[in-house]
Enzyme design. Structure first.
Site, mmCIF file in Angstrom:
data_model
loop_
_atom_site.group_PDB
_atom_site.id
_atom_site.type_symbol
_atom_site.label_atom_id
_atom_site.label_comp_id
_atom_site.label_asym_id
_atom_site.label_seq_id
_atom_site.Cartn_x
_atom_site.Cartn_y
_atom_site.Cartn_z
ATOM 1 N N ASP A 166 0.805 -1.228 0.000
ATOM 2 C CA ASP A 166 0.000 0.000 0.000
ATOM 3 C C ASP A 166 0.837 1.276 0.000
ATOM 4 O O ASP A 166 0.528 2.241 0.698
ATOM 5 C CB ASP A 166 -0.959 0.020 1.207
ATOM 6 N N LYS A 185 1.416 -7.727 -14.429
ATOM 7 C CA LYS A 185 1.303 -7.986 -12.994
ATOM 8 C C LYS A 185 1.491 -9.483 -12.790
ATOM 9 O O LYS A 185 0.594 -10.275 -13.095
ATOM 10 C CB LYS A 185 -0.075 -7.533 -12.499
ATOM 11 N N GLY A 245 3.125 -6.322 -2.929
ATOM 12 C CA GLY A 245 3.706 -6.053 -1.616
ATOM 13 C C GLY A 245 5.072 -5.409 -1.736
ATOM 14 O O GLY A 245 5.313 -4.572 -2.602
ATOM 15 N N ARG A 273 3.105 10.203 -2.244
ATOM 16 C CA ARG A 273 2.621 10.783 -0.993
ATOM 17 C C ARG A 273 1.310 10.127 -0.571
ATOM 18 O O ARG A 273 0.219 10.600 -0.901
ATOM 19 C CB ARG A 273 2.470 12.291 -1.133
ATOM 20 N N ILE A 320 -3.427 12.240 -4.166
ATOM 21 C CA ILE A 320 -4.557 12.507 -5.067
ATOM 22 C C ILE A 320 -5.654 11.497 -4.763
ATOM 23 O O ILE A 320 -5.397 10.291 -4.734
ATOM 24 C CB ILE A 320 -4.145 12.396 -6.548
#
Length: 227
Positions: A13, A38, A121, A179, A209
């Site tokens: 995350d 992926k 992860g 961020r 965002i």
């Protein structure tokens, strides 16, 4: 031959998908044929097409070439957990050669200029049978792009991840800051510290965002050093 990069995070995350979308858009802005892959996607929903992962759908949508869902992902699992647990609960063994075959087919089918492979992860995430996803990255000898999630502890996480990648004898082609916490204390000081300690090219910072997949992100990253 496509330039291929593996996108890893300093933790879960931290914005790997957001950063990968930004990389795809930055490449598209340069007129490059850019696609994403992926290897393992956990946390899928059952749809008409079968098991689908929201992040994979974003990668499919923002690739500059038309792709089928199956071309973008190696393994899809319904349980939302670490890949080795999701695979075990699904009765599946994650095989490195299956991941390699998926990436190879994507490279051959698209003739893309650049491919961004988004990890799961952090760097040392297990995939089962004593293997880590990083073992596959080593096998494929992929240069790595490191995504740092801007939150308390990010300096330690970033430096440990950077050191682990180098111990695995792989280059860190670049890194970016995402961020994830808009209220992070001393954000700029943390960023400047990381710039001074990480010798790899700094690609840029992505601000906080809401719903980033709905926004243009490519202008936040400078990928010239990757090309």
């Amino acid at each position: 031959m496509s330039k291929t990069f593996f996108v890893t995070g300093t933790d879960t995350d931290v914005g790997k998908t957001t950063s990968t979308l930004a990389l795809l858009q930055a490449a598209a802005a340069r007129g490059l044929k850019a696609v994403a892959f992926k290897p393992v996607a956990a946390g899928c929903e059952i749809m008409e097409e079968g098991l689908c992962n929201q992040d994979v759908l974003f990668l499919q949508k923002h690739s500059t070439l038309p792709l089928q869902y199956e071309q973008v992902v190696g393994y899809s699992f319904e349980p939302f957990s670490s890949p080795h647990i999701a695979a075990e609960e699904s009765g599946v063994t994650i095989k490195l050669d299956v991941l390699s075959d998926g990436l190879s087919r994507l490279q051959k089918a698209t003739n893309a200029d650049i491919i961004f492979v988004e990890g799961a992860g952090g760097w040392r995430v297990p995939i089962g049978n004593g293997h880590f996803l990083s073992d596959w990255v080593k096998y494929e000898n992929l240069p790595v792009i490191m995504v740092v999630g801007a939150r308390l502890g990010c300096i330690n996480h970033a430096l440990l991840t950077y050191e682990a990648i180098h111990r695995d004898m792989l280059p860190v082609a670049g890194w970016c800051m995402n961020r994830v916490n808009p209220a992070m204390s001393h954000y700029q000081a943390n960023l400047e510290t990381l710039k001074s300690l990480i010798p790899s090219p700094y690609l840029g910072e992505i601000p906080y965002i809401n719903k980033p997949h709905e926004h243009g992100l490519g202008h936040y990253l400078d990928i010239s050093s990757l090309l």
